[in-house]
Design an enzyme around this catalytic site. Structure first.
Site, PDB file in Angstrom:
ATOM      1  N   CYS A 298     -18.483 -27.815  21.430  1.00 35.35           N
ATOM      2  CA  CYS A 298     -17.887 -26.668  20.734  1.00 35.35           C
ATOM      3  C   CYS A 298     -18.029 -25.389  21.560  1.00 35.35           C
ATOM      4  CB  CYS A 298     -18.557 -26.513  19.371  1.00 35.35           C
ATOM      5  SG  CYS A 298     -18.167 -24.968  18.514  1.00 35.35           S
TER       6      CYS A 298
ATOM      7  N   CYS B  51     -19.368 -22.351  19.681  1.00 32.66           N
ATOM      8  CA  CYS B  51     -20.820 -22.491  19.450  1.00 32.66           C
ATOM      9  C   CYS B  51     -21.601 -21.923  20.628  1.00 32.66           C
ATOM     10  CB  CYS B  51     -21.190 -23.952  19.246  1.00 32.66           C
ATOM     11  SG  CYS B  51     -20.434 -24.736  17.805  1.00 32.66           S
TER      12      CYS B  51
END
Length: 331
Positions: free
Chosen positions: A73, A76
């Site tokens: 991600c 993230c």
């Protein structure tokens, strides 16, 4: 992520820079694991097995932020350094627990999380608030203030606790220990009148009266008018006055010859006060009041009230003296 399947849709705000959980690509072999626990102990990883201990139980001590992330991600990776920085700077107001949803998907599934990064704040064992996406640092700070309360409130409470501890040390005779705590508060809050008053009290206890006077000189008007500062100023005045009142042994002898020598008794009360024999000082003044309220135009009562003001309302000698004064006035 729709409001229908997200139980926190009302508090997460706008989705920004999120990745779809359901359509996650396979993690690349070189993907880095999340950072280990920070030096301050405010950040750690968790698993399905340890989630209850790390999050549910710990959130009963302070809010716990759970960061649901995955190695693939991109948003993230944007959020991680920012949220870790803010959490570390919060110095324990909150803790951050990170959960890799690739390795531990069940908790995220139970909470209806379908896009990451997602951060949920647990308070008192329950989810309380949250946000999604790689939000700016300012929004993370606002979020922490919302779930943990403003930083200033925490600092004020901590300072008050330190002052209470310092007062206790001073009362017990630990001048150095008290001075260290008062000094620490003054470093954190240079305009704290209670801390400065406490430091001056330490100087008085160490017979450094001139240093105490210097410390209280040329203060800002508001600080100089603080009751704690005023009490120390009056104490210094009482000490200076007591030095001029004569030999306490001679005063004791005068009272032995004539217990109703109220002038000698008044002087002795003032001397005993600066010596720290507060209850004895109060008893001398109560004696004068009982014998002659007209002496010095009710001067014994006025002097006793000045003692109470300097000693403080909760001081044992104040409590005892007020009880005796009330019994005398209202019996």
């Amino acid at each position: 992520m729709s409001g229908n399947d997200n139980p926190y849709s009302n508090s997460f705000g706008q989705m920004s820079a999120t990745a779809s959980y359901g359509g996650a690509p396979a993690a690349p072999a070189q993907a880095a694991a999340p950072a280990p626990m920070a030096a301050g102990g405010y950040i750690k990883d968790t698993t399905t097995a340890t989630f209850s201990k790390d999050v549910i139980e710990e959130s009963r001590n302070q809010p716990v932020l759970v960061d649901f992330w995955a190695p693939w991600c991109g948003p993230c990776k944007q959020l991680t350094p920012v949220i870790e920085k803010v959490v570390n700077e919060a110095q324990g107001r909150v803790k951050l627990v990170k959960m890799n949803i690739d390795d531990h998907p069940s908790i995220a599934g139970q909470l209806g999380i379908q896009s990451i990064p997602a951060v949920i704040a647990f308070v008192g064992g329950r989810p309380a608030d949250g946000f999604m996406g790689a939000v700016p640092e300012s929004q993370i700070r606002e979020f922490i203030d919302r779930v943990a309360g403003p930083a200033g409130a925490d600092q004020a409470a901590e300072i008050e606790a330190v002052l209470v501890e310092a007062d206790g040390l001073l009362a017990s005779g630990d001048i150095n220990g008290a001075a260290q705590l008062y000094g620490a508060v003054m470093q954190a809050d240079p305009d704290n009148a209670k801390a400065l008053a406490g430091m001056a009290q330490c100087m008085i206890s160490a017979n450094q009266h001139e240093r105490a006077r210097e410390a209280l000189k040329e203060l800002p008007e508001e600080m100089a008018a603080d009751p704690a500062i005023q009490a120390v100023v009056k104490k210094l005045e009482q000490i200076e006055e007591a030095r001029k009142l004569g030999d306490p042994v001679a005063l004791e002898q005068a009272l032995a010859a004539n217990p109703d020598d109220h002038e000698a008794r008044m002087k002795l009360a003032k001397i005993r006060n600066v010596e720290g024999a507060r209850e004895e000082a109060a008893d001398h003044l109560i004696y004068i009041m009982r014998k002659d309220r007209t002496f010095d135009d009710d001067g014994a009562r006025r002097q006793l009230l000045q003692f109470f003001e300097v000693w403080g309302f909760k001081d044992p000698a104040s409590v005892s003296g007020r009880r005796k004064l009330s019994a005398l006035l209202f019996s």
